[in-house]
Design a protein around this motif. Structure first.
Motif, PDB file in Angstrom:
ATOM      1  N   TRP A  29       0.840  -1.200   0.000  1.00  0.00           N
ATOM      2  CA  TRP A  29       0.000   0.000   0.000  1.00  0.00           C
ATOM      3  C   TRP A  29       0.871   1.244   0.000  1.00  0.00           C
ATOM      4  CZ3 TRP A  29      -5.447   0.232   0.429  1.00  0.00           C
ATOM      5  CH2 TRP A  29      -6.081  -1.011   0.495  1.00  0.00           C
ATOM      6  N   GLU A  30       0.314   2.333  -0.501  1.00  0.00           N
ATOM      7  CA  GLU A  30       1.014   3.623  -0.500  1.00  0.00           C
ATOM      8  C   GLU A  30       1.143   4.192   0.905  1.00  0.00           C
ATOM      9  OE1 GLU A  30      -0.847   6.363  -3.207  1.00  0.00           O
ATOM     10  OE2 GLU A  30      -0.758   4.934  -4.859  1.00  0.00           O
ATOM     11  N   SER A  31       0.107   4.022   1.747  1.00  0.00           N
ATOM     12  CA  SER A  31       0.166   4.598   3.096  1.00  0.00           C
ATOM     13  C   SER A  31      -0.743   3.830   4.047  1.00  0.00           C
ATOM     14  CB  SER A  31      -0.257   6.069   3.083  1.00  0.00           C
ATOM     15  OG  SER A  31      -1.668   6.187   2.891  1.00  0.00           O
ATOM     16  N   THR A  32      -0.436   3.927   5.334  1.00  0.00           N
ATOM     17  CA  THR A  32      -1.272   3.311   6.358  1.00  0.00           C
ATOM     18  C   THR A  32      -2.637   3.984   6.387  1.00  0.00           C
ATOM     19  OG1 THR A  32       0.676   2.737   7.662  1.00  0.00           O
ATOM     20  CG2 THR A  32      -1.425   2.735   8.813  1.00  0.00           C
ATOM     21  N   ASP A  33      -2.685   5.294   6.212  1.00  0.00           N
ATOM     22  CA  ASP A  33      -3.973   5.997   6.201  1.00  0.00           C
ATOM     23  C   ASP A  33      -4.897   5.428   5.124  1.00  0.00           C
ATOM     24  OD1 ASP A  33      -3.292   7.661   8.304  1.00  0.00           O
ATOM     25  OD2 ASP A  33      -2.681   9.328   7.001  1.00  0.00           O
ATOM     26  N   GLN A  34      -4.364   5.167   3.933  1.00  0.00           N
ATOM     27  CA  GLN A  34      -5.195   4.624   2.859  1.00  0.00           C
ATOM     28  C   GLN A  34      -5.654   3.202   3.177  1.00  0.00           C
ATOM     29  OE1 GLN A  34      -2.206   5.772  -0.087  1.00  0.00           O
ATOM     30  NE2 GLN A  34      -3.864   6.676  -1.289  1.00  0.00           N
ATOM     31  N   LEU A  35      -4.778   2.399   3.768  1.00  0.00           N
ATOM     32  CA  LEU A  35      -5.155   1.050   4.172  1.00  0.00           C
ATOM     33  C   LEU A  35      -6.281   1.095   5.205  1.00  0.00           C
ATOM     34  CD1 LEU A  35      -4.801  -2.049   4.476  1.00  0.00           C
ATOM     35  CD2 LEU A  35      -2.910  -1.552   6.045  1.00  0.00           C
ATOM     36  N   LEU A  36      -6.142   1.951   6.214  1.00  0.00           N
ATOM     37  CA  LEU A  36      -7.165   2.062   7.254  1.00  0.00           C
ATOM     38  C   LEU A  36      -8.471   2.618   6.711  1.00  0.00           C
ATOM     39  CD1 LEU A  36      -4.925   3.308  10.191  1.00  0.00           C
ATOM     40  CD2 LEU A  36      -5.820   0.997   9.805  1.00  0.00           C
ATOM     41  N   ASP A  37      -8.382   3.588   5.800  1.00  0.00           N
ATOM     42  CA  ASP A  37      -9.600   4.101   5.161  1.00  0.00           C
ATOM     43  C   ASP A  37     -10.331   2.979   4.441  1.00  0.00           C
ATOM     44  OD1 ASP A  37      -9.136   6.663   6.073  1.00  0.00           O
ATOM     45  OD2 ASP A  37      -8.393   7.425   4.150  1.00  0.00           O
ATOM     46  N   TYR A  38      -9.587   2.157   3.720  1.00  0.00           N
ATOM     47  CA  TYR A  38     -10.207   1.042   3.009  1.00  0.00           C
ATOM     48  C   TYR A  38     -10.849   0.061   3.999  1.00  0.00           C
ATOM     49  CZ  TYR A  38     -11.259  -2.778  -0.039  1.00  0.00           C
ATOM     50  OH  TYR A  38     -11.947  -3.746  -0.716  1.00  0.00           O
ATOM     51  N   ALA A  39     -10.160  -0.226   5.080  1.00  0.00           N
ATOM     52  CA  ALA A  39     -10.658  -1.198   6.062  1.00  0.00           C
ATOM     53  C   ALA A  39     -11.971  -0.759   6.699  1.00  0.00           C
ATOM     54  CB  ALA A  39      -9.610  -1.423   7.149  1.00  0.00           C
ATOM     55  N   HIS A  40     -12.201   0.545   6.790  1.00  0.00           N
ATOM     56  CA  HIS A  40     -13.410   1.056   7.446  1.00  0.00           C
ATOM     57  C   HIS A  40     -14.500   1.453   6.471  1.00  0.00           C
ATOM     58  CE1 HIS A  40     -10.412   1.403  10.705  1.00  0.00           C
ATOM     59  NE2 HIS A  40     -11.414   0.855  11.343  1.00  0.00           N
ATOM     60  N   GLY A  41     -14.370   1.059   5.234  1.00  0.00           N
ATOM     61  CA  GLY A  41     -15.383   1.381   4.234  1.00  0.00           C
ATOM     62  C   GLY A  41     -15.312   0.396   3.094  1.00  0.00           C
ATOM     63  N   HIS A  42     -15.873   0.782   1.980  1.00  0.00           N
ATOM     64  CA  HIS A  42     -15.788  -0.002   0.745  1.00  0.00           C
ATOM     65  C   HIS A  42     -16.293  -1.437   0.961  1.00  0.00           C
ATOM     66  CE1 HIS A  42     -13.632   3.385  -0.964  1.00  0.00           C
ATOM     67  NE2 HIS A  42     -12.960   3.415   0.172  1.00  0.00           N
ATOM     68  N   THR A  43     -15.821  -2.346   0.144  1.00  0.00           N
ATOM     69  CA  THR A  43     -16.248  -3.745   0.198  1.00  0.00           C
ATOM     70  C   THR A  43     -15.791  -4.418   1.492  1.00  0.00           C
ATOM     71  OG1 THR A  43     -16.148  -3.849  -2.202  1.00  0.00           O
ATOM     72  CG2 THR A  43     -16.151  -5.948  -1.055  1.00  0.00           C
ATOM     73  N   HIS A  44     -14.682  -3.983   2.047  1.00  0.00           N
ATOM     74  CA  HIS A  44     -14.149  -4.615   3.252  1.00  0.00           C
ATOM     75  C   HIS A  44     -15.096  -4.499   4.439  1.00  0.00           C
ATOM     76  CE1 HIS A  44     -11.884  -4.869   7.032  1.00  0.00           C
ATOM     77  NE2 HIS A  44     -11.288  -5.879   6.412  1.00  0.00           N
ATOM     78  N   LYS A  45     -15.704  -3.354   4.622  1.00  0.00           N
ATOM     79  CA  LYS A  45     -16.553  -3.149   5.802  1.00  0.00           C
ATOM     80  C   LYS A  45     -17.704  -4.155   5.842  1.00  0.00           C
ATOM     81  CE  LYS A  45     -18.942   0.228   8.577  1.00  0.00           C
ATOM     82  NZ  LYS A  45     -19.271   1.632   8.768  1.00  0.00           N
ATOM     83  N   SER A  46     -18.392  -4.353   4.734  1.00  0.00           N
ATOM     84  CA  SER A  46     -19.508  -5.311   4.727  1.00  0.00           C
ATOM     85  C   SER A  46     -18.998  -6.744   4.911  1.00  0.00           C
ATOM     86  CB  SER A  46     -20.343  -5.173   3.460  1.00  0.00           C
ATOM     87  OG  SER A  46     -19.567  -5.411   2.313  1.00  0.00           O
TER      88      SER A  46
END
Length: 152
Positions: free
Chosen positions: A71-88
């Motif tokens: 990943w480019e950054s931890t912030d982007q990884l965490l943003d993805y983890a709390h939204g998008h397809t991952h959250k559901s």
């Protein structure tokens, strides 16, 4: 990728390792949803490059499947983890499978600063690892890990 190469990347990088282990292979209804949750997420990550995902590699060892993601950054990884397809997928996991002993899951996150990593790939066929996630640069035959990490 037949020649000896290293990652041509000067910035920070995040290494995210995520995996699952099938503990009770006969209990398919418990581990199959965990297994099937990853493909839609990977499709989303490769489709929308603005999420910060760079690339991944997959390894299978017995009943364990491990994805190493870059990943480019931890912030982007965490943003993805709390939204998008991952959250559901995460919510479904907790509702349906989290208490089952049929499957285990894990993840590790490494926020690696520029200059604190090095890599060598030689005769690997297709690119993998950080080179696959970024770019490759040829190495001299006398190049060493000590030099690439700038240790004296």
């Amino acid at each position: 990728m037949q020649k000896r190469v290293t990652a041509d990347h000067d910035g920070d990088i995040v290494v995210f390792i995520i995996g699952m282990r099938v503990n009770k292979w006969w209990n398919i209804k418990s581990w199959w949803p965990v297994f099937m949750a990853m493909p839609p997420m990977m499709k989303e990550l490769y489709t929308d490059r603005s999420l910060g995902f760079l690339s991944h590699d997959t390894a299978v060892s017995g009943r364990t499947i491990v994805l190493t993601q870059y990943w480019e950054s931890t912030d982007q990884l965490l943003d993805y983890a709390h939204g998008h397809t991952h959250k559901s997928a995460w919510i479904d996991f907790y509702k349906k499978v989290a208490k089952s002993e049929a499957v285990g899951v894990f993840h590790e996150t490494y926020d690696v600063r520029a200059g604190a990593y090095e890599s060598v790939y030689s005769r690997m066929g297709k690119p993998r690892g950080i080179v696959k996630a970024t770019a490759a640069r040829s190495l001299a035959d006398d190049s060493s890990a000590k030099a690439r990490l700038h240790y004296s």
